[in-house]
Design a protein around this motif. Structure first.
Motif, PDB file in Angstrom:
ATOM      1  N   SER A  34       0.892  -1.167   0.000  1.00 41.85           N
ATOM      2  CA  SER A  34       0.000   0.000   0.000  1.00 41.85           C
ATOM      3  C   SER A  34       0.925   1.210   0.000  1.00 41.85           C
ATOM      4  O   SER A  34       2.143   1.070   0.194  1.00 41.85           O
ATOM      5  CB  SER A  34      -0.900   0.021   1.243  1.00 41.85           C
ATOM      6  OG  SER A  34      -0.119   0.032   2.420  1.00 41.85           O
ATOM      7  N   ASP A  82      -7.056   0.949  -6.851  1.00 46.22           N
ATOM      8  CA  ASP A  82      -6.935   1.193  -5.413  1.00 46.22           C
ATOM      9  C   ASP A  82      -7.783   2.388  -5.007  1.00 46.22           C
ATOM     10  O   ASP A  82      -8.415   3.013  -5.859  1.00 46.22           O
ATOM     11  CB  ASP A  82      -5.459   1.408  -5.030  1.00 46.22           C
ATOM     12  CG  ASP A  82      -4.773   2.477  -5.881  1.00 46.22           C
ATOM     13  OD1 ASP A  82      -5.431   3.074  -6.739  1.00 46.22           O
ATOM     14  OD2 ASP A  82      -3.561   2.695  -5.681  1.00 46.22           O
ATOM     15  N   ARG A  87      -4.593   2.066  -1.214  1.00 47.87           N
ATOM     16  CA  ARG A  87      -4.874   0.775  -0.559  1.00 47.87           C
ATOM     17  C   ARG A  87      -5.867  -0.037  -1.385  1.00 47.87           C
ATOM     18  O   ARG A  87      -6.656   0.526  -2.138  1.00 47.87           O
ATOM     19  CB  ARG A  87      -5.462   0.999   0.835  1.00 47.87           C
ATOM     20  CG  ARG A  87      -4.468   1.559   1.819  1.00 47.87           C
ATOM     21  CD  ARG A  87      -5.135   1.818   3.160  1.00 47.87           C
ATOM     22  NE  ARG A  87      -4.156   2.215   4.141  1.00 47.87           N
ATOM     23  CZ  ARG A  87      -3.632   3.432   4.240  1.00 47.87           C
ATOM     24  NH1 ARG A  87      -4.009   4.389   3.403  1.00 47.87           N
ATOM     25  NH2 ARG A  87      -2.729   3.705   5.163  1.00 47.87           N
ATOM     26  N   PHE A  88      -5.849  -1.359  -1.165  1.00 43.84           N
ATOM     27  CA  PHE A  88      -6.858  -2.210  -1.806  1.00 43.84           C
ATOM     28  C   PHE A  88      -8.235  -1.819  -1.287  1.00 43.84           C
ATOM     29  O   PHE A  88      -8.408  -1.454  -0.119  1.00 43.84           O
ATOM     30  CB  PHE A  88      -6.603  -3.690  -1.493  1.00 43.84           C
ATOM     31  CG  PHE A  88      -5.360  -4.240  -2.128  1.00 43.84           C
ATOM     32  CD1 PHE A  88      -5.167  -4.165  -3.507  1.00 43.84           C
ATOM     33  CD2 PHE A  88      -4.374  -4.849  -1.357  1.00 43.84           C
ATOM     34  CE1 PHE A  88      -4.024  -4.690  -4.102  1.00 43.84           C
ATOM     35  CE2 PHE A  88      -3.226  -5.374  -1.935  1.00 43.84           C
ATOM     36  CZ  PHE A  88      -3.050  -5.292  -3.311  1.00 43.84           C
ATOM     37  N   THR A  89      -9.223  -1.957  -2.192  1.00 39.24           N
ATOM     38  CA  THR A  89     -10.588  -1.579  -1.840  1.00 39.24           C
ATOM     39  C   THR A  89     -11.538  -2.520  -2.579  1.00 39.24           C
ATOM     40  O   THR A  89     -11.082  -3.488  -3.204  1.00 39.24           O
ATOM     41  CB  THR A  89     -10.789  -0.087  -2.204  1.00 39.24           C
ATOM     42  OG1 THR A  89     -12.072   0.330  -1.772  1.00 39.24           O
ATOM     43  CG2 THR A  89     -10.642   0.170  -3.694  1.00 39.24           C
ATOM     44  N   SER A  92     -10.842  -3.554  -6.060  1.00 37.70           N
ATOM     45  CA  SER A  92      -9.593  -4.296  -6.288  1.00 37.70           C
ATOM     46  C   SER A  92      -9.852  -5.784  -6.494  1.00 37.70           C
ATOM     47  O   SER A  92      -9.006  -6.495  -7.060  1.00 37.70           O
ATOM     48  CB  SER A  92      -8.662  -4.171  -5.069  1.00 37.70           C
ATOM     49  OG  SER A  92      -8.527  -2.849  -4.646  1.00 37.70           O
ATOM     50  N   ILE A 112      -0.448  -4.478   3.460  1.00 38.31           N
ATOM     51  CA  ILE A 112      -1.694  -3.985   2.838  1.00 38.31           C
ATOM     52  C   ILE A 112      -2.490  -3.074   3.758  1.00 38.31           C
ATOM     53  O   ILE A 112      -3.432  -2.434   3.326  1.00 38.31           O
ATOM     54  CB  ILE A 112      -2.587  -5.113   2.274  1.00 38.31           C
ATOM     55  CG1 ILE A 112      -3.187  -5.951   3.382  1.00 38.31           C
ATOM     56  CG2 ILE A 112      -1.841  -5.976   1.281  1.00 38.31           C
ATOM     57  CD1 ILE A 112      -4.173  -6.970   2.833  1.00 38.31           C
ATOM     58  N   SER A 118      -9.708  -3.273   3.151  1.00 35.92           N
ATOM     59  CA  SER A 118      -8.627  -4.229   2.876  1.00 35.92           C
ATOM     60  C   SER A 118      -8.878  -5.532   3.627  1.00 35.92           C
ATOM     61  O   SER A 118      -8.527  -6.620   3.156  1.00 35.92           O
ATOM     62  CB  SER A 118      -7.246  -3.641   3.160  1.00 35.92           C
ATOM     63  OG  SER A 118      -7.188  -3.043   4.404  1.00 35.92           O
ATOM     64  N   PHE A 121     -11.285  -7.382   1.543  1.00 41.67           N
ATOM     65  CA  PHE A 121     -10.543  -7.846   0.364  1.00 41.67           C
ATOM     66  C   PHE A 121      -9.809  -9.154   0.703  1.00 41.67           C
ATOM     67  O   PHE A 121      -9.873 -10.129  -0.052  1.00 41.67           O
ATOM     68  CB  PHE A 121      -9.569  -6.732  -0.048  1.00 41.67           C
ATOM     69  CG  PHE A 121      -8.598  -7.103  -1.119  1.00 41.67           C
ATOM     70  CD1 PHE A 121      -8.971  -7.080  -2.463  1.00 41.67           C
ATOM     71  CD2 PHE A 121      -7.285  -7.460  -0.813  1.00 41.67           C
ATOM     72  CE1 PHE A 121      -8.064  -7.412  -3.463  1.00 41.67           C
ATOM     73  CE2 PHE A 121      -6.376  -7.791  -1.793  1.00 41.67           C
ATOM     74  CZ  PHE A 121      -6.766  -7.777  -3.126  1.00 41.67           C
TER      75      PHE A 121
END
Ligand SMILES: NC(=O)C1=CN([C@@H]2O[C@H](COP(=O)(O)OP(=O)(O)OC[C@H]3O[C@@H](n4cnc5c(N)ncnc54)[C@H](O)[C@@H]3O)[C@@H](O)[C@H]2O)[C@@H](O)CC1
Ligand SMILES: Nc1ncnc2c1ncn2[C@@H]1O[C@H](COP(=O)(O)OP(=O)(O)O)[C@@H](O)[C@H]1O
Ligand SMILES: [Mg+2]
Length: 292
Positions: A34, A82, A87-89, A92, A112, A118, A121
């Motif tokens: 991230s 992202d 960040r992953f969302t 993603s 992450i 996240s 995720f």
């Protein structure tokens, strides 16, 4: 002490067929990183490359792609949509599942972060991926946050908690974890069906029936990113066909040996995680030399 078989020596290294090529030595996909922790993804990718994987993809938040790519050109980068903070969302998930669909082994979690999106995720990736997967760092924290009983998903899993992460998973204090490293790890492995690698001096590896306590490594490895290198290394070994328990034992041994060789040349305080990844080359030299 539960009834377990103690393994005294690490297993033999994976076979490396002379006619093999990058298509046969395993396709590793690292889902990590991230903004602010791009290094975790890069170090994990380096660990997988130096672990002998044929191809290493890092599936990372779009905003950190250039940073990670610039660390090591041998890494293939997969930009994942992202959020504005890198960040992953929710968006993603689909691209990440596409990225891991052809993976021989996956790493999920380093760097992450721990926002709700996240965590969700992580849950969805774990539920979807049926192949071998190494769950580390914020991947473990995400599962811990949901409380027991834990479900790590359908495939073979290696969990690589340090004592702080293991404390979050078990609800026990770090002090209690450290006072009962072997029995706690065995119990957790039995409960979850995963291979547990409880890190720290004398890393404990168990599948609930077998137990290996690693003897390599030193306190020079207490520097940010060495665990990320281990996660990538373990995935590389899985991708080369080792079973998850053998990969975990051999990987812990090789990683600690790289740490010892690194410290011998660079000193314990002077060595850093990138050195450790590089010194995997020297550790391979030792174990492959012993083999013949
Ligand atoms: N360059 C980077 O981008 C890096 C990112 N990182 C990421 O940073 C995030 C936070 O991870 P951290 O592990 O730093 O933080 P955590 O808060 O998860 O764990 C750190 C704490 O765990 C305990 N602990 C750890 N090892 C221990 C041991 N051997 N014995 C006893 N107690 C121990 C200690 O209380 C320590 O303060 C993760 O996402 C991680 O992947 C780290 O991997 C470091 C490098
Ligand atoms: N005193 C020590 N002796 C042996 N190995 C150690 C020691 N301290 C740390 N390590 C190893 O270094 C690695 C640290 O991993 P971790 O805590 O996840 O770091 P990071 O998240 O910063 O990458 C683990 O493999 C652990 O076993
Ligand atoms: Mg870590």
């Amino acid at each position: 002490m539960p009834d377990v078989r103690r393994i005294d020596q690490p297993p033999e290294p994976p076979d490396r067929e002379s006619g093999g090529h990058k298509g046969t030595f395993g396709r590793v996909v690292v889902v990590a990183g991230s903004r602010g922790m791009s290094g975790a993804a890069a170090l994990c990718g380096l660990g997988a490359l130096r672990g002998g994987a044929g191809l290493v993809f890092v599936a990372i938040p779009d905003r950190i792609v250039e940073t990670v790519a610039s660390v090591e050109p041998a890494l293939l980068t997969v930009p994942i949509p992202d959020d504005a903070t890198g960040r992953f969302t929710a968006s993603s998930l689909r691209p990440a599942l596409d990225a891991i669909s052809k993976a021989d082994a996956v790493v999920l979690g380093p760097g992450i972060g721990q926002i709700d999106e996240s965590r969700q995720f992580v849950r969805s990736v774990l539920d979807a991926f049926e192949g071998p997967l190494v769950l580390d760092a914020d991947g473990l924290n995400a599962v811990a946050s949901s409380g027991p009983p834990f479900d790590f998903g359908p495939g073979p899993r290696i969990l690589t908690p340090h004592p702080g992460e293991f404390s979050r998973l078990t609800g026990r204090s770090i002090h209690d974890v450290q006072a009962s490293r072997e029995t706690s790890a065995i119990e957790f492995a039995k409960q979850t069906g995963a291979v547990v690698v409880l890190k720290g001096a004398g890393t404990v590896v168990t599948d609930g029936e077998q137990l290996f306590v690693n003897s390599t490594g030193n306190s020079g490895m207490g520097t940010g990113g060495t665990g990320d290198v281990l996660a990538g290394l373990l995935a590389a070994l899985l991708g080369q066909g080792m079973s998850h328990f053998d990969a975990a034992c051999f990987g812990a041994h090789l990683h600690g040996l790289a740490g010892d060789l690194s410290a011998a040349e660079l000193t314990e305080p002077g060595m850093i995680a990138t050195d450790l990844a590089w010194f995997l080359t020297r550790a391979w030299e030792v174990v492959l030399g012993e083999e013949g």
